[in-house]
Design a protein around this motif. Structure first.
Motif, PDB file in Angstrom:
ATOM      1  N   GLU A  94       1.659  32.945 -83.591  1.00  0.00           N
ATOM      2  CA  GLU A  94       1.099  31.855 -82.792  1.00  0.00           C
ATOM      3  C   GLU A  94      -0.252  31.413 -83.338  1.00  0.00           C
ATOM      4  O   GLU A  94      -0.551  30.213 -83.412  1.00  0.00           O
ATOM      5  N   ALA A  95      -1.073  32.372 -83.757  1.00  0.00           N
ATOM      6  CA  ALA A  95      -2.374  32.038 -84.339  1.00  0.00           C
ATOM      7  C   ALA A  95      -2.188  31.246 -85.631  1.00  0.00           C
ATOM      8  O   ALA A  95      -2.926  30.285 -85.886  1.00  0.00           O
ATOM      9  N   ARG A  97       0.330  29.308 -86.345  1.00  0.00           N
ATOM     10  CA  ARG A  97       0.782  27.957 -85.964  1.00  0.00           C
ATOM     11  C   ARG A  97      -0.405  27.084 -85.552  1.00  0.00           C
ATOM     12  O   ARG A  97      -0.494  25.916 -85.926  1.00  0.00           O
ATOM     13  N   GLN A  98      -1.312  27.654 -84.777  1.00  0.00           N
ATOM     14  CA  GLN A  98      -2.505  26.914 -84.359  1.00  0.00           C
ATOM     15  C   GLN A  98      -3.396  26.580 -85.557  1.00  0.00           C
ATOM     16  O   GLN A  98      -3.993  25.502 -85.613  1.00  0.00           O
ATOM     17  N   SER A  99      -3.449  27.481 -86.520  1.00  0.00           N
ATOM     18  CA  SER A  99      -4.237  27.244 -87.733  1.00  0.00           C
ATOM     19  C   SER A  99      -3.647  26.081 -88.535  1.00  0.00           C
ATOM     20  O   SER A  99      -4.398  25.249 -89.060  1.00  0.00           O
ATOM     21  N   SER A 101      -1.946  23.613 -87.257  1.00  0.00           N
ATOM     22  CA  SER A 101      -2.249  22.418 -86.469  1.00  0.00           C
ATOM     23  C   SER A 101      -3.702  21.976 -86.688  1.00  0.00           C
ATOM     24  O   SER A 101      -3.971  20.795 -86.919  1.00  0.00           O
ATOM     25  N   ALA A 102      -4.630  22.916 -86.650  1.00  0.00           N
ATOM     26  CA  ALA A 102      -6.044  22.590 -86.856  1.00  0.00           C
ATOM     27  C   ALA A 102      -6.277  22.056 -88.272  1.00  0.00           C
ATOM     28  O   ALA A 102      -7.030  21.092 -88.467  1.00  0.00           O
TER      29      ALA A 102
END
Length: 169
Positions: A94-95, A97-99, A101-102
């Motif tokens: 999940e981290a 995936r967020q990275s 996205s960012a």
């Protein structure tokens, strides 16, 4: 300045150019930032792929050990250790995936800055908007001019169509 008072010019003629050095270096910096942002995005995608692979491995280990725990073959501390590793791997995915996205937003921001810098560089060349005669030159080569959003700019050149004039006498 590429013209003098009294010159006839056609639409699109280069009239003047402001020293573009600052804008060229800004464009180069922003182009480097775009490349860096794209590299960060690719790195984030690779990290996501790696995290997903580690998660799949942790999931298989977790499922195997859960079955063994349910059968009473392994201790609860061994199973809790495997379960913890599984949950950490799940969080890593999940981290990652967020990275990604960012990093994607970072690329969009850098590309917008590049577009803005390119537009600023384009504004250093002043072209005739219409056919006409240079009726007034307010500055000479090397003089500073002002042109910001906060204050009125310096009139550099006045271009007039002297073929169509209206005179009140």
């Amino acid at each position: 300045l590429y013209v003098k008072e009294g010159d006839l010019v056609t639409k699109g003629t280069l009239l003047a150019q402001i020293n573009p050095e600052i804008y060229v270096s800004a464009l180069d910096r922003v182009a480097a930032s775009v490349s860096s942002s794209k590299a960060n995005l690719e790195s984030s995608k690779a990290r996501l792929t790696q995290s997903e692979a580690q998660f799949r491995n942790s999931e298989l280990t977790y499922n195997r050990n859960k079955k063994l725990f349910d059968e009473g073959v392994i201790s609860s501390s061994d199973f809790e250790s495997v379960k913890s590793a599984y949950e950490v791997a799940k969080g890593d995915v999940e981290a990652a995936r967020q990275s990604v996205s960012a990093s994607s937003f970072g690329v969009q921001s850098a590309e917008a800055s590049y577009k803005e810098s390119k537009e600023n560089l384009n504004k250093t060349s002043i072209f005739a908007p219409v056919d006409g005669t240079i009726s007034k030159l307010s500055v000479e080569k090397g003089e500073r001019v002002v042109g910001t959003e906060m204050m009125a700019g310096t009139e550099v050149i006045r271009l007039a169509n002297l073929n169509e004039m209206e005179v009140n006498v």
